[in-house]
Scaffold this motif. Structure first.
Motif: not given
Length: 127
Positions: A61-66, A69-70
């Motif tokens: 998973a990642a974080t994009d703009g808070g 992204v699963p």
């Protein structure tokens, strides 16, 4: 550059990197045969909308703009675990009330850390 897509169910919000989105609207007109004549056609105004989201997810998973992204596993669990919950799908300012119908994951040998996915949502009319 991927399309900006969000799905929300309860406290879970995911941003999906989408390469393509398909919106299908099927109609169900009736056709009734009459012996020796042309059939009668009737339309009761029924329609069946469906949205398919195509994209690629990584193993982690990642974080994009808070917003998360699963990973492939998180999206898989989301589809399995949200059977009783409503999903709100948002793209380009349009909102749809949905239920998850299916998700397909494809793994290619040249890209072992990335999964291509197709998420199918059955939906109501756009709100």
């Amino acid at each position: 550059m991927p399309l900006d897509v969000q799905i929300v169910s309860g406290a879970t919000t995911y941003r999906l990197p989408a390469d393509r989105i398909s919106i299908f609207i099927g109609r169900n007109p009736l056709q009734s045969p009459i012996s020796g004549q042309s059939p009668i056609l009737a339309d009761l105004g029924q329609f069946v909308p469906r949205i398919t989201i195509h994209g690629t997810l990584g193993d982690a998973a990642a974080t994009d703009g808070g917003v998360t992204v699963p990973s492939k596993v998180q999206l898989e669990d989301f589809v399995i675990d949200t059977y009783s919950a409503t999903i709100t799908f948002t793209v380009l300012g349009d909102n749809y009330v949905c239920k998850a119908s299916s998700v397909t994951f494809d793994l290619q040998s040249a890209r072992e850390n990335f999964w291509d996915y197709s998420l199918v949502l059955v939906t109501q009319r756009r709100t």
